[in-house]
Design a protein around this motif. Structure first.
Motif, PDB file in Angstrom:
ATOM      1  N   THR A 111      56.384  72.376  34.899  1.00 17.92           N
ATOM      2  CA  THR A 111      56.337  71.894  36.280  1.00 17.92           C
ATOM      3  C   THR A 111      56.140  70.378  36.316  1.00 17.92           C
ATOM      4  N   ILE A 112      56.866  69.761  37.248  1.00 21.64           N
ATOM      5  CA  ILE A 112      56.756  68.317  37.390  1.00 21.64           C
ATOM      6  C   ILE A 112      55.713  68.006  38.452  1.00 21.64           C
ATOM      7  N   VAL A 113      54.707  67.261  38.077  1.00 26.18           N
ATOM      8  CA  VAL A 113      53.620  66.919  38.995  1.00 26.18           C
ATOM      9  C   VAL A 113      53.882  65.530  39.543  1.00 26.18           C
ATOM     10  N   LYS A 114      54.084  65.455  40.846  1.00 26.03           N
ATOM     11  CA  LYS A 114      54.480  64.166  41.407  1.00 26.03           C
ATOM     12  C   LYS A 114      53.316  63.379  42.002  1.00 26.03           C
ATOM     13  N   ASP A 115      52.323  64.084  42.536  1.00 25.99           N
ATOM     14  CA  ASP A 115      51.215  63.374  43.194  1.00 25.99           C
ATOM     15  C   ASP A 115      50.349  62.658  42.180  1.00 25.99           C
ATOM     16  N   ILE A 116      49.930  61.456  42.543  1.00 21.89           N
ATOM     17  CA  ILE A 116      49.090  60.677  41.633  1.00 21.89           C
ATOM     18  C   ILE A 116      47.719  60.523  42.277  1.00 21.89           C
ATOM     19  N   PRO A 117      46.780  61.400  41.941  1.00 19.16           N
ATOM     20  CA  PRO A 117      45.484  61.355  42.627  1.00 19.16           C
ATOM     21  C   PRO A 117      44.511  60.356  42.005  1.00 19.16           C
ATOM     22  N   PHE A 118      44.936  59.581  41.010  1.00 18.77           N
ATOM     23  CA  PHE A 118      43.979  58.757  40.265  1.00 18.77           C
ATOM     24  C   PHE A 118      43.908  57.318  40.769  1.00 18.77           C
ATOM     25  N   THR A 119      42.776  56.680  40.525  1.00 18.03           N
ATOM     26  CA  THR A 119      42.647  55.259  40.843  1.00 18.03           C
ATOM     27  C   THR A 119      43.236  54.463  39.676  1.00 18.03           C
ATOM     28  N   PRO A 120      43.573  53.188  39.923  1.00 13.17           N
ATOM     29  CA  PRO A 120      44.115  52.368  38.828  1.00 13.17           C
ATOM     30  C   PRO A 120      43.232  52.401  37.585  1.00 13.17           C
ATOM     31  N   GLU A 121      41.920  52.315  37.773  1.00 10.71           N
ATOM     32  CA  GLU A 121      41.012  52.298  36.618  1.00 10.71           C
ATOM     33  C   GLU A 121      41.125  53.598  35.828  1.00 10.71           C
ATOM     34  N   GLU A 122      41.205  54.703  36.586  1.00 12.20           N
ATOM     35  CA  GLU A 122      41.324  56.011  35.923  1.00 12.20           C
ATOM     36  C   GLU A 122      42.623  56.103  35.134  1.00 12.20           C
ATOM     37  N   ILE A 123      43.690  55.575  35.741  1.00  8.68           N
ATOM     38  CA  ILE A 123      44.989  55.620  35.057  1.00  8.68           C
ATOM     39  C   ILE A 123      44.913  54.852  33.739  1.00  8.68           C
ATOM     40  N   ILE A 124      44.384  53.623  33.818  1.00  4.23           N
ATOM     41  CA  ILE A 124      44.326  52.798  32.613  1.00  4.23           C
ATOM     42  C   ILE A 124      43.469  53.480  31.552  1.00  4.23           C
ATOM     43  N   GLU A 125      42.365  54.088  31.970  1.00  3.64           N
ATOM     44  CA  GLU A 125      41.491  54.779  31.029  1.00  3.64           C
ATOM     45  C   GLU A 125      42.226  55.960  30.386  1.00  3.64           C
ATOM     46  N   LYS A 126      42.989  56.692  31.206  1.00  3.59           N
ATOM     47  CA  LYS A 126      43.733  57.845  30.687  1.00  3.59           C
ATOM     48  C   LYS A 126      44.801  57.395  29.691  1.00  3.59           C
ATOM     49  N   VAL A 127      45.495  56.300  30.044  1.00  2.00           N
ATOM     50  CA  VAL A 127      46.540  55.776  29.155  1.00  2.00           C
ATOM     51  C   VAL A 127      45.919  55.332  27.835  1.00  2.00           C
ATOM     52  N   LYS A 128      44.757  54.707  27.930  1.00  2.00           N
ATOM     53  CA  LYS A 128      44.084  54.229  26.729  1.00  2.00           C
ATOM     54  C   LYS A 128      43.649  55.413  25.864  1.00  2.00           C
ATOM     55  N   LYS A 129      43.061  56.405  26.515  1.00  2.00           N
ATOM     56  CA  LYS A 129      42.566  57.587  25.795  1.00  2.00           C
ATOM     57  C   LYS A 129      43.707  58.377  25.161  1.00  2.00           C
ATOM     58  N   ALA A 130      44.920  58.261  25.746  1.00  2.00           N
ATOM     59  CA  ALA A 130      46.059  59.003  25.217  1.00  2.00           C
ATOM     60  C   ALA A 130      46.731  58.261  24.069  1.00  2.00           C
ATOM     61  N   GLY A 131      46.226  57.055  23.750  1.00  2.00           N
ATOM     62  CA  GLY A 131      46.762  56.309  22.610  1.00  2.00           C
ATOM     63  C   GLY A 131      48.198  55.856  22.807  1.00  2.00           C
ATOM     64  N   ALA A 137      50.672  61.740  29.809  1.00  4.24           N
ATOM     65  CA  ALA A 137      49.252  61.503  29.576  1.00  4.24           C
ATOM     66  C   ALA A 137      48.446  61.656  30.864  1.00  4.24           C
ATOM     67  N   VAL A 138      48.967  61.051  31.948  1.00  4.87           N
ATOM     68  CA  VAL A 138      48.183  61.011  33.178  1.00  4.87           C
ATOM     69  C   VAL A 138      48.263  62.337  33.934  1.00  4.87           C
ATOM     70  N   GLN A 139      49.465  62.907  34.029  1.00  7.62           N
ATOM     71  CA  GLN A 139      49.638  64.110  34.843  1.00  7.62           C
ATOM     72  C   GLN A 139      49.405  65.393  34.054  1.00  7.62           C
ATOM     73  N   LYS A 140      49.619  65.316  32.733  1.00  9.90           N
ATOM     74  CA  LYS A 140      49.576  66.536  31.940  1.00  9.90           C
ATOM     75  C   LYS A 140      48.492  66.500  30.864  1.00  9.90           C
ATOM     76  N   ASN A 141      47.765  65.395  30.806  1.00  8.47           N
ATOM     77  CA  ASN A 141      46.703  65.231  29.814  1.00  8.47           C
ATOM     78  C   ASN A 141      47.197  65.294  28.372  1.00  8.47           C
ATOM     79  N   LYS A 142      48.469  65.035  28.186  1.00  9.61           N
ATOM     80  CA  LYS A 142      49.013  65.150  26.830  1.00  9.61           C
ATOM     81  C   LYS A 142      49.032  63.771  26.167  1.00  9.61           C
ATOM     82  N   PRO A 143      48.264  63.591  25.104  1.00 12.06           N
ATOM     83  CA  PRO A 143      48.295  62.283  24.430  1.00 12.06           C
ATOM     84  C   PRO A 143      49.625  62.075  23.704  1.00 12.06           C
ATOM     85  N   LEU A 144      49.831  60.872  23.193  1.00 16.02           N
ATOM     86  CA  LEU A 144      51.094  60.546  22.532  1.00 16.02           C
ATOM     87  C   LEU A 144      51.072  61.151  21.123  1.00 16.02           C
TER      88      LEU A 144
END
Lengths: 329, 286, 445
Positions: free
Chosen positions: C114-134, C277-284
């Motif tokens: 499923t494609i998740v289109k809504d982005i419920p996160f704040t910019p800080e959360e996004i950057i943190e998620k991207v960082k955590k996903a390597g 990473a952000v929508q599916k929690n899947k790291p790289l």
């Protein structure tokens, strides 16, 4: 499997090589050579063959026995020099003349500087100018063009530019001189008697178009030279049409087209950046016109190019390309 | 005719005199005052301008040595002790003798010993090659054989023999200026004491890999087994990072280590041949 | 008139022979070798030891500096060892070796289609998620993405440019993902735009990928703030500076960062990874790798887990042909020749290209004929012939700096175009490194 090859990037290369570029120049020169042979007969062909052979042989002997470096005649640059030299001589010049010219062109103007890419002056032009000052009579007695495979030793006359110069020196006005034979259409296609390569403007322009299509040269230098000549001679002509030849005549007579298209665009002896090339072209145009109008020689293209050749290192140093991200002032 | 010739001669002579006078005064006016000892020292130096002393050239060396209070830290590797003694004499100072040195290429990974595992097709420079990858053999530490040292040497004393594929020093020509040491991106070349009658014992390997890896890559590599260190009666050998090193200041040239080395990574130089032991015909060279 | 960058460039043969090969999931491997140097900057520090059990997506290494990144396990199984292993250049790099057992994923990863289109996160959360996903830049430079999404305080981002140019010959992995996952890429773009606080986004695609353009344009209808820009085919359009110039007509000044023009460039592959990473929690943990070459019987685009040995990929793809001469990680212009086929893939690996010796061997070098083709080809407006001459003279670092050798982007246009076969880039790269070392050693103003 073979041992893997490892090298720094890039791992692929363009198809162009020095040899392919030189081959393109030779192909571009073919129409002019054909016209020359058609006009002046076998003597022109002999001149070209001897010129090419002499240049290649000189380079080969010097590299093999004098410098003892790898022989690079296969890059065809010597052949180009030979062709250009042959097209710069009167078609009925004796064969030994071009041999001397070739030895000077390759031996002195090219190899003493370190071979291809190192010379300051265009080798073919050095050869030509050497012959011009050493054998002035042979170099300025032209057979009258227009005799298809005719018997060549029939008639010697002056080039249109030579005739003009002589006439002016004798106190004639241009209308008196040109009353006889000079018409534009003739010059354009065939008939401007002169050195082998000066015969047909259309043949040279065909070569020019070929070089442009193959992206061997850019139009900058030839166009700047021709524009400069046209504009400067136009100003003089408007001021005094009785003493200064008209701009169209200046464009299509003498070695201007040959020089502008094939000699001034020589990679080695022309500037590398567009700005440098424009300055270079303007310089050549100016000097050409001034030599033609005020000099003692009827034709000035060779001298103009050689003089501007000296300025190339300086132009390369001061005319830099536009760097990425540089703010235009 | 004669008049013309005479006139020409007279003009030239006059011009010559005029320029001589002008040049004399200009030279006086713009004279640079320099310690005369600098000239003296410079004339003693070999004039190779190799920079091996760490200064920009012989003149810079002379300037600096004259300015300095003593001879500490100044040594001309090309001229060696004789020249330094003369320099010290000229300056009225004392100088310590330094042992004469020679460049040693610490790699014996010849084409025979170290098989090539890939083919390098880039610009023939060790520097370019080293920045690209580990090298065209299984050994990441050894000589790349592209001749940066050869290009750096001003005395024609180091060459890469294409048949061996490893740089070789010509001991007679080497002045130990250190140019090759700086040029080598792998840091293989070392200046070592020439030794008594030029005799030396050296580990010709700098491979820090574990023994098995080294052995796979090169048959003449040091596997860091430490036999030599145990054999050495003088404690001149240390094994660190899987590679043995002989301190040439401590080594007494007994050559026990040479025999103990299982891979013949330790080599001896310029010793008279030993008749009693059948030596394996391994490369005995620098 | 299609847009393109304004200085230099060359036109190497397209050679996109693998463009029609759909993305295949690469079969499971027995052992994964995960490099700790997956990103530009300091290598990550492993936090697992031999014997540890790991799941797919579990963090196995943490960043060891500002410019560094997380590394996750691409497989599930047991850590066999942590130690040095040779990378593609044969240099030793810290690796975590994992013996694969099954395929057990971390529980929080959403593996549905499923494609998740809504982005419920704040910019800080996004950057943190991207960082955590390597996540790192997948265009090749592997610069950590979270650093790029958080520009310095004094710089203001104005737009995001997604890089779908794929200007290198042969490569088709970006082409494939743009055809197969256009929505995800655009959502990834929207996520990054939110993180950057910009409202304008572009996707730059070269004209030689009509299918990708069509699919992206179709998907972009739902994203009014993102415009698909079709670009003329010209190498190196995918260069960050060139792409900014091509799309928004601004040139990054010498010595400045791309953010100074207000643009942030991200590869489309990175965008897809950000989405996951952000929508599916899947790291790289995997990426699409093109396996191509004229001498290969079949062309592939594989989705490969990171840490798969190159030799394994080639084996599955049909083996290395007898006439192979050079195997390249990446494209023929900027890729790196592989010296060690046992090396494992890293995050930014986009392709394995097999060339025959005839296709790749360098020509013998001859004299420079001063044709100035290198100067016309240089996209940075430098004079490679001059830099080459200065480099060879040795020791002329001041002159090299004056001629801006540090601006070189190492695209290889000069060497590519040189008719005399002069290794211009070899020389320039060497002096660039030397000059930049000198420049860095200077005290900052």
């Amino acid at each position: 499997m073979n041992k893997l090859i490892v090298s720094p990037s890039p791992h692929t290369h363009g198809r162009e090589s020095t040899q392919s570029i030189m081959r393109d120049v030779l192909i571009a020169l073919t129409p002019a050579m054909v016209v020359s042979v058609l006009a002046s007969g076998w003597s022109a062909l002999i001149l070209i063959v001897v010129g090419v052979a002499a240049c290649i042989l000189t380079e080969f002997l010097i590299q093999k026995y004098l410098l003892k470096t790898p022989v690079t005649v296969c890059d065809l640059s010597a052949a180009v020099t030979g062709c250009l030299l042959a097209l710069n001589l009167p078609p009925n010049a004796p064969w030994w003349l071009i041999v001397i010219g070739s030895v000077v062109a390759i031996g002195i103007a090219k190899m003493t500087f370190g071979g291809l890419g190192q010379n300051i002056f265009n080798p073919a032009l050095v050869g030509r100018v050497f012959l011009l000052v050493s054998f002035p009579v042979l170099m300025t007695s032209w057979s009258d063009a227009g005799s298809m495979f005719g018997i060549v030793d029939a008639f010697s006359g002056a080039t249109p530019l030579g005739a003009v110069k002589e006439g002016l020196a004798n106190g004639l006005t241009l209308s008196q001189i040109t009353a006889d034979d000079l018409t534009f259409s003739q010059e354009f296609f065939f008939n401007a008697g002169g050195s082998a390569g000066e015969l047909s403007a259309i043949a040279l322009i065909l070569g020019f178009i070929y070089l442009l299509c193959r992206r061997v040269i850019k139009a900058t230098i030839p166009v700047t030279i021709l524009c400069t000549v046209f504009v400067i001679s136009g100003i003089f002509w408007l001021a005094d049409p009785e003493h200064y030849t008209n701009p169209v005549f200046n464009l299509f007579s003498g070695g201007l087209l040959l020089g502008a298209i094939f000699m001034a665009t020589d990679y080695v002896t022309s500037p590398m950046t567009t700005l440098g090339q424009i300055i270079f072209g303007i310089g050549i145009g100016l000097i050409t016109v001034f030599v033609r109008y005020f000099g003692s020689y009827p034709e000035g293209v060779s001298f103009a190019i050689l003089i501007m050749n000296c300025a190339v290192p300086l132009l390369n140093k001061y005319c830099k390309p536009h760097r990425f991200g540089e703010v235009k002032k | 005719m004669t008049g013309t010739i005479l006139f020409t001669i007279a003009t030239l002579v006059a011009l010559g005199l005029l320029f001589a006078v002008v040049l004399y005064f200009v030279a006086q006016k713009f004279k640079v005052e320099e310690d005369p000892r600098i000239g003296t020292v410079e004339s003693i130096l070999p004039g190779a301008n190799c920079g091996g002393c760490g200064h920009a050239g012989c003149h810079a060396f002379a300037e600096n040595v004259v300015k300095a209070p003593d001879m500490e830290g100044f040594f001309c590797p090309v001229g060696g002790n004789p020249v330094m003694t003369k320099v010290a004499e000229a300056l009225g100072r004392a100088v310590e003798e330094k042992a004469p040195m020679v460049a040693v290429v610490r790699c014996n990974g010849t084409l025979a010993n170290r098989p090539r595992t890939n083919e390098y097709d880039g610009y023939a420079s060790c520097k370019v090659m080293a920045s690209l990858y580990a090298g065209d053999t299984g050994c990441k530490f050894g000589c790349l054989g592209k001749g940066d040292c050869e290009a750096a040497c001003k005395f024609d004393a180091i060459h890469v023999d294409p048949a061996r594929g490893v740089a070789t020093v010509d001991e007679d020509k080497c002045t130990a200026c250190g140019a090759c040491v700086k040029a080598c991106p792998k840091g293989i070349i070392e200046l070592r004491a020439k030794g008594f009658k030029n005799r030396r014992v050296t580990v010709l390997c700098v491979n820090k890999d574990k023994g098995a890896v080294t052995r796979k890559a090169c048959s003449a590599g040091c596997i860091g087994c430490g036999k030599c260190a145990k054999t050495c009666p003088f404690g001149a050998i240390t094994v660190e990072n899987n590679v043995a090193y002989i301190d040439f200041n401590v080594c007494k040239l007994c050559r026990k280590c040479v025999e103990s080395c299982p891979t013949h990574a330790i080599n001896e130089f310029n010793f008279p041949p030993k008749p009693k032991i059948e030596e394996k015909p391994h490369e005995e060279n620098v | 008139m299609k847009k393109t960058f304004r200085i230099g460039g060359v036109h190497p043969d397209d050679s996109k022979i693998s463009a029609e090969a759909a993305i295949e999931i690469f079969p499971a491997i027995e052992t994964a070798y995960v490099s700790m140097a997956q990103h530009l900057g300091a290598p990550a520090t492993p936090i697992v030891a031999a014997g540890d059990k790991v799941k797919v997506g579990q963090v196995i290494a943490e960043p060891s500096g500002f410019i560094s990144g997380f590394v996750h396990s691409p497989v599930s199984g047991t850590v066999k060892s942590v130690g040095p292993r040779a990378d593609i250049a044969g240099n030793m790099v810290q690796h975590v070796e994992i013996t694969v057992e099954g395929d057990e994923w971390m529980e929080d990863i959403d593996r549905s289609e499923t494609i998740v289109k809504d982005i419920p996160f704040t910019p800080e959360e996004i950057i943190e998620k991207v960082k955590k996903a390597g996540i790192v830049g997948l265009g090749g430079a592997s610069f950590p993405t979270h650093v790029k999404l958080a520009p310095p305080k004094d710089k203001k981002a104005e737009c995001l440019i997604l890089n779908g140019t794929e200007c290198e010959p042969f490569l088709t992995s970006d082409d494939r993902i743009m055809r197969e996952h256009p929505q995800e890429i655009l959502i990834g773009g929207a996520i990054m735009m939110k993180a950057l606080g910009v409202t304008r986004g572009y996707v730059g695609i070269e004209e030689n990928k009509p299918a990708a353009i069509a699919s992206m344009k179709e998907a972009a209808k739902a994203f009014p703030q993102i415009e698909v820009v079709v670009l003329k085919k010209r190498y190196p359009q995918g260069g960050e500076k060139q792409l900014i110039d091509a799309v928004i007509r601004r040139q990054v000044p010498s010595g400045a960062l791309p953010i100074d023009t207000g643009a942030v460039v991200q590869n489309v592959g990175t965008s897809l990874a950000v989405y996951e990473a952000v929508q599916k929690n899947k790291p790289l943990i995997d990426n699409v790798i093109t396996v191509t070459g004229r001498c290969l019987p079949v062309q592939h685009n594989y989705k490969v887990r990171i840490g798969t040995p190159m030799s394994k990929i080639l084996e599955v793809a049909g083996g290395v042909p007898e006439k192979a001469g050079k195997i390249i990680s990446g494209g023929p212009m900027m890729g790196r020749a592989i010296a060690n086929l046992d090396a494992a893939t890293v995050k930014a690996n986009g392709a394995i290209l097999v060339l025959t010796p005839e296709e790749t061997r360098r020509r013998p070098e001859s004299n420079c004929i001063r044709c100035a083709k290198c100067a016309s080809a240089c996209p940075m407006g430098l004079e490679p012939w001059l830099l080459n001459k200065l480099s060879r003279a040795g020791g002329l670092h001041a002159e090299l700096e004056k001629e801006r050798v540090y601006d070189c982007i190492e695209c290889g246009c000069c060497s590519f175009t040189c008719p005399a076969g002069i290794p211009l880039l070899d020389m320039i790269r060497m002096s660039k490194a030397e000059v930049m070392k000198i420049m860095r050693s200077r005290p900052k103003k």
